[in-house]
Design a protein around this motif. Sequence first.
Motif, PDB file in Angstrom:
ATOM      1  N   LEU A  23       0.848  -1.196   0.000  1.00  0.00           N
ATOM      2  CA  LEU A  23       0.000   0.000   0.000  1.00  0.00           C
ATOM      3  C   LEU A  23       0.876   1.235   0.000  1.00  0.00           C
ATOM      4  O   LEU A  23       1.706   1.433   0.905  1.00  0.00           O
TER       5      LEU A  23
ATOM      6  N   THR B  14      -1.602   1.578  -4.682  1.00  0.00           N
ATOM      7  CA  THR B  14      -0.772   0.415  -4.385  1.00  0.00           C
ATOM      8  C   THR B  14       0.483   0.411  -5.244  1.00  0.00           C
ATOM      9  O   THR B  14       0.646   1.222  -6.165  1.00  0.00           O
TER      10      THR B  14
ATOM     11  N   SER C  45      -2.359  -4.392  -7.491  1.00  0.00           N
ATOM     12  CA  SER C  45      -3.704  -3.917  -7.181  1.00  0.00           C
ATOM     13  C   SER C  45      -4.696  -5.069  -7.024  1.00  0.00           C
ATOM     14  O   SER C  45      -5.576  -5.027  -6.150  1.00  0.00           O
TER      15      SER C  45
ATOM     16  N   VAL D  50      -4.355  -6.672  -3.566  1.00  0.00           N
ATOM     17  CA  VAL D  50      -4.903  -5.800  -2.525  1.00  0.00           C
ATOM     18  C   VAL D  50      -6.431  -5.806  -2.576  1.00  0.00           C
ATOM     19  O   VAL D  50      -7.103  -5.833  -1.525  1.00  0.00           O
TER      20      VAL D  50
END
Length: 378
Positions: free
Chosen positions: A273, A298, A303, A306
């Motif tokens: 992050l 990110t 991405s 996440v």
Amino acid sequence: MSAADPSSSSSASASASTSPSPSPSPSESTPAVPSFQDAQESASNAAGWVEENWSTWLAIGLRVLLIVVIAAVLRAVVRRGITKLIDRMNRRTGSGGGGHPLSSLLVNAERRRQRSEAIGSVLRSVASFVILGTAALMVLSTFQINLAPLLASAGVAGVAVGFGARNLVTDFLSGVFMILEDQYGVGDSIDAGVASGEVIEVGLRVTKLRGDNGEIWYVRNGEVKRIGNLSQGWATAGVDVTVRADEDLDRVKRTIDAVAERMSKEEPWNELLWGPIEVLGLESVLLDSMVVRVSAKTMPGKSLAVERELRWRIKRAFDAADIDIVGGATAPVEESEQIAPDPAAGVAAPSAYANSSSPQSAAASPLPPPNTGTNINK
């Protein structure tokens, strides 16, 4: 007369026997050997010819040697300068000169190595071709060779090769500009239009990609009209959460903020992050549902990971907080609000033809047969 004849015949035979036989000529038996004077004359002529032209030969030899030496020195200097320029460019790229402090992570060592090798190889080949080609033409002109037919033939051959291999030339030039502009490199995830995946090799003619299912795509550089690089700069992870329209938005936001705070402090998500997880607000509001948008910045290419983890954590947090997540645009109806089904709904309506006294049945009945017993004449 008779006495003189034998004497004359005997004298003739004696003269014939005493006359010498003919001997072969010297030219037919042994070759003529040149005399010492002839050899001396030939040597003097050759020495005079060499003495007349040695200065010209020496001048031509020195000129050719000078051209070769200058071409070799110039080629070595240019190649060394190109190598130093490429190394300096790589050091500048790897020093993190971008705006983000982690910009040095955007270009890995393998990518820098392949890019520098490709650029250096192209520049060195072009420099060597230009320098050595010019030197060869100068050497030929030194020997007083007419270069006009040679240059004309080379021009015609170049035009013919250009028309025949125009796709190859297009691929090569496109690859050179892609590498010089650093549009993508090894390890990047790109969308090339014709194929998408992770770049595993960058060439001057073909780019090799690894697809999501493990397949390898060979993409010609000349066929690429657009490039979407998903690994440069940063990526955005976006999650849409659909809840009921009567949910408390403040409670929903507090639950998502708690999930975001815990996730930002745990490994490895704290490295992936590059920004806080934020609740952007309502994406859409319908009659019985609403969509809440959650977003985070990110690391490039991370991405999707996440987003999956964020959905997992939000679902568990909503279950613990007794917040219902709606699966579609329309929320399901509660059991208490459902209406009992009508048992007569599956029965068809009575037909008018079932009643024998109805006008429909009378109209559909067959006509009566005619009376055959009646007298027509009456």
